[in-house]
Scaffold this motif. Structure first.
Motif, PDB file in Angstrom:
ATOM      1  N   ALA A 195       0.748  -1.200  -0.082  1.00 45.64           N
ATOM      2  CA  ALA A 195      -0.044  -0.046   0.026  1.00 45.64           C
ATOM      3  C   ALA A 195       1.031   1.149   0.043  1.00 45.64           C
ATOM      4  N   VAL A 196       0.323   2.345  -0.745  1.00 44.30           N
ATOM      5  CA  VAL A 196       1.321   3.628  -0.714  1.00 44.30           C
ATOM      6  C   VAL A 196       0.220   4.589  -0.436  1.00 44.30           C
ATOM      7  N   PHE A 197       0.493   5.281   0.678  1.00 44.55           N
ATOM      8  CA  PHE A 197      -0.642   6.733   0.935  1.00 44.55           C
ATOM      9  C   PHE A 197       0.303   7.714   0.644  1.00 44.55           C
ATOM     10  N   GLY A 198       0.081   8.647  -0.313  1.00 46.07           N
ATOM     11  CA  GLY A 198       0.927   9.610  -0.450  1.00 46.07           C
ATOM     12  C   GLY A 198       0.286  10.684  -1.778  1.00 46.07           C
TER      13      GLY A 198
ATOM     14  N   ALA B 246       6.639  -0.511  -7.600  1.00 45.24           N
ATOM     15  CA  ALA B 246       6.219  -1.578  -6.645  1.00 45.24           C
ATOM     16  C   ALA B 246       5.420  -2.780  -7.703  1.00 45.24           C
ATOM     17  N   ALA B 247       4.403  -1.932  -8.458  1.00 46.83           N
ATOM     18  CA  ALA B 247       3.512  -2.652  -9.355  1.00 46.83           C
ATOM     19  C   ALA B 247       4.430  -3.466 -10.376  1.00 46.83           C
ATOM     20  N   ARG B 248       5.107  -2.350 -10.913  1.00 49.26           N
ATOM     21  CA  ARG B 248       5.781  -3.199 -12.071  1.00 49.26           C
ATOM     22  C   ARG B 248       6.767  -4.317 -11.709  1.00 49.26           C
TER      23      ARG B 248
ATOM     24  N   THR C  34      -0.366  -4.054  -5.724  1.00 49.62           N
ATOM     25  CA  THR C  34      -0.089  -2.575  -5.078  1.00 49.62           C
ATOM     26  C   THR C  34      -1.342  -1.628  -5.355  1.00 49.62           C
ATOM     27  N   ARG C  35      -1.528  -1.042  -3.907  1.00 52.28           N
ATOM     28  CA  ARG C  35      -2.605  -0.101  -4.095  1.00 52.28           C
ATOM     29  C   ARG C  35      -2.360   1.349  -3.740  1.00 52.28           C
TER      30      ARG C  35
ATOM     31  N   GLY D 206      -0.859  -0.775 -13.684  1.00 54.28           N
ATOM     32  CA  GLY D 206      -1.153  -1.909 -12.902  1.00 54.28           C
ATOM     33  C   GLY D 206      -1.442  -1.642 -11.371  1.00 54.28           C
ATOM     34  N   VAL D 207      -1.616  -0.398 -10.953  1.00 54.90           N
ATOM     35  CA  VAL D 207      -1.764   0.085  -9.650  1.00 54.90           C
ATOM     36  C   VAL D 207      -3.307  -0.027  -9.414  1.00 54.90           C
ATOM     37  N   ASN D 208      -3.835  -0.741  -8.165  1.00 58.99           N
ATOM     38  CA  ASN D 208      -5.039  -0.641  -7.698  1.00 58.99           C
ATOM     39  C   ASN D 208      -5.559   1.027  -7.264  1.00 58.99           C
TER      40      ASN D 208
END
Ligand code: ADP
Length: 295
Positions: free
Chosen positions: A3-6, A46-48, A53-54, A76-78
């Motif tokens: 997860a990425v928050f940003g 991260a997704a690549r 990854t979200r 490819g990122v949710n």
């Protein structure tokens, strides 16, 4: 899952011979747009690299916001956690001159609204193998995401950029800090990477300092030290080298990889990225990383 928050921004780039001074107008040669922002960049890396990854953040209700959402999806990122808010998307206005020098104005736009968790965000974070944070959204937003991860037992990896002093309340929920050399020096007052590493380990259990073409230096509170060299490549564009590094590090760790393997894959991925133009567009796939390491 990572997860990425940003943050996410659209980069608006003008290429010109000589950058204008105040009051001056010059003709540019070319204009390009590219999706970016540290949060979005790390998510794409991260997704690549193969991790589900979200991305949690915000875009504006403008045309750039639609394009940012579409770009993340395409890579490819949710985007279930990407909200659309009234107003402009984040933008970075960049002037690049013929010497490769640049001048940048960042307007946070929708990123400024990411100052707390929205309904559903805690659920998106819980159960992930890592949460990636940076400092391009308000501190309160970064803190609330770190708290949610802490409560759910999700490891938090923080890129302290742009460089800023870190409140103790935030650090108590951070498992790993990943500054570059400059950020490490700002945080510790020490220009020596080994010295900075020792000091940062007083704040968090694990630290990686990235050293550009000199590689990276990892340490933890158990006293383990791992040094990973950079791959010798011809660098054509170092934009988002650090974001690629962190995204791939997190992807590998979230999949259960050991720290040395994670650092080596991150080093290979960022070397591939600096050898190509662009930020997201330069980030390698899982397969490209493996082939590069095998070569
Ligand atoms: P940032 O982009 O955040 O300033 P760095 O410049 O430290 O971060 O780069 C992050 C990582 O990218 C480095 O640890 C290294 O592995 C890789 N890297 C950066 N520059 C180069 C280069 N010129 N050649 C090979 N690898 C590089």
């Amino acid at each position: 899952t990572v997860a990425v928050f940003g943050s996410c921004n659209m980069d608006l780039v003008a290429y010109t011979g000589i950058a204008p001074r105040r009051g001056e107008t010059v003709l540019g040669r070319e204009f390009r747009t590219a999706p970016g922002g540290k949060g979005a960049n790390q998510a794409v890396a991260a997704a690549r690299a193969g991790a589900p990854t979200r991305f949690i953040g915000a875009v504006g209700d403008d045309e750039l916001g639609e394009r940012l959402r579409a770009a993340l999806t395409e890579y490819g990122v949710n985007t279930d956690g990407l909200r659309t808010v009234t107003g402009n998307s984040g933008t970075a206005h960049i002037v690049v001159d013929d010497d490769g020098g640049n001048a940048i104005v960042v307007v946070p736009g929708a990123n400024a609204s990411v100052d707390s968790l929205a309904p559903g965000d805690a659920e998106l974070i819980a159960g992930c193998g890592a949460l990636l944070l940076q400092l391009e959204i308000p501190f309160t937003g970064v803190e609330s995401a770190a708290v949610a991860a802490g409560e759910a037992g999700v490891p938090v990896i923080l890129t302290p950029a742009p460089a800023a002093e870190l409140p103790a309340a935030l650090l108590s929920n951070v498992d790993m800090l990943v500054p570059n050399e400059h950020e490490a020096a700002v945080l510790t007052g020490s220009a020596d990477a080994r010295e900075a590493l020792r000091e940062l380990l007083n704040l968090v259990p694990e630290v990686v300092i990235t050293l550009g073409a000199a590689g990276s230096l990892y340490g933890n509170r158990a006293g383990e030290i791992v040094e990973v060299p950079a791959h010798p490549v011809r660098a054509v564009d170092t934009t988002a080298a650090g974001d690629t590094f962190v995204g791939v590090l997190a992807a590998t760790r979230a999949a259960g990889g050991e720290i040395r393997q994670a650092l080596e894959r991150a080093s290979a991925a960022s070397a591939l990225a600096v050898g190509r133009h662009g930020a997201m567009a330069a980030m390698p796939t899982d397969q490209e990383i493996s082939e590069f390491r095998a070569a």
